[in-house]
Design an enzyme around this catalytic site. Structure first.
Site, PDB file in Angstrom:
ATOM      1  N   GLY A 144       0.876  -1.394  -0.218  1.00  8.00           N
ATOM      2  CA  GLY A 144       0.039   0.045  -0.003  1.00  8.00           C
ATOM      3  C   GLY A 144       0.572   1.132  -0.564  1.00  8.00           C
ATOM      4  N   ASP A 145       2.046   1.432  -0.449  1.00  2.00           N
ATOM      5  CA  ASP A 145       2.810   2.559  -0.054  1.00  2.00           C
ATOM      6  C   ASP A 145       4.057   1.873  -1.159  1.00  2.00           C
ATOM      7  OD1 ASP A 145       3.920   4.725   0.697  1.00  2.00           O
ATOM      8  OD2 ASP A 145       2.857   4.485   2.104  1.00  2.00           O
TER       9      ASP A 145
END
Length: 295
Positions: A144-145
């Protein structure tokens, strides 16, 4: 075999902030320890072909609901290490950044898979922070990053600690995400980042992509430091919003660096006159061999 962290947050101890940050990244004061944590180790190897699972869902839920009181712990964090190797492992579901070497020299991350849901907050893959002589190769990240993010301290504390990230090679990286870069530098670059070579990167936008840039240089007007002597080549981009991006005013000032009781306007006026709060210097950054398609 799988080594699972407890999802009972009361079992995770609190530890002091890193000196180059001066506080927890998301909250003031102390921060949660990482699941696997080391300090001052010589010749540390983490390997074996198994899985290390941070069981991050309870942490992500608390973050989304704005019930956090301290910054979440990393999955693996090693400080002040000479000779660190992480190889042939799967790291998954970190509460926060996944693999975070800090103030380390001679770091090798090889044949590692890093997994987290695409909507998991701040689950960076590999984040060398004020480290020297770093090799990251054959790493597969879906999260997610950022895939790999090079850092060196946050605002006044990073500037005063003054320990750059230098001599970094990243090659044969695969990254799939909705929100962040395969290769990022920053935004915490107050100690400087330099002498970086990145080669053979694949960046894939997952369904629901939101303003993803395959290559992202992140800075801020209070950061200080520098980004220099960076050569990025042979990057394949599939579906990202942008192939490359430079953000000059990314995220917030470190609140621990602020004078008390000043308005935002007076803070900007006052800090911008101080050498320690000058914008970072970007110099000799080369990107070549970008192929693929953007949205």
């Amino acid at each position: 075999a799988t080594l699972r962290a407890s999802d009972d947050m009361s079992l995770w101890p609190l530890i002091p902030p890193m000196p180059s940050y001066g506080r927890g990244r998301d909250h003031p004061g102390w921060r949660y320890s990482s699941f696997l944590h080391g300090d001052g180790i010589v010749n540390l190897t983490l390997t074996g072909g198994g899985v290390i699972d941070g069981q991050g869902e309870v942490w992500w839920r608390q973050h989304r609901e704005q019930r956090e009181t301290h910054t979440r712990g990393r999955l693996v964090e090693v400080l002040n290490c000479k000779g660190l190797e992480v190889a042939n492992l799967t790291l998954r579901n970190s509460p926060f950044w996944t693999l975070h070497p800090v103030y380390c020299d001679d770091v090798v991350v090889r044949d590692v898979t890093i997994l987290a849901p695409f909507d998991s907050p701040n689950t960076d893959g590999v984040d060398p922070d004020s480290c020297t002589n770093v090799l990251i190769e054959r790493v597969h990240v879906e999260n997610g990053d950022d895939g790999v993010a090079l850092k060196s301290g946050w605002d006044c504390f990073g500037n005063e600690y003054n320990r750059p990230t230098l001599n970094v090679t990243v090659r044969d990286l695969f990254h799939k995400s909705t929100t962040a870069g395969a290769i990022s530098i920053g935004s915490e670059v107050s100690g400087g980042v330099g002498n970086v070579v990145v080669q053979n990167v694949t960046s894939v936008a997952a369904a629901g992509e939101r303003d993803l840039a395959a290559i992202h240089l992140k800075t801020g007007w209070t950061r200080g430091g520098y980004i220099r002597n960076v050569h990025i080549k042979d990057v394949r981009v599939h579906g990202a919003h942008k192939a490359a991006k430079i953000s000059k005013d990314y995220q917030s000032i470190n609140p621990a660096c602020l004078p008390v009781a000043l308005s935002t306007l007076s803070v900007r006026s006052r800090l911008s006159t101080r050498a320690n709060y000058a914008p970072p210097v970007l110099r000799d950054v080369i990107v070549e061999g970008l192929t693929g398609h953007v949205q």
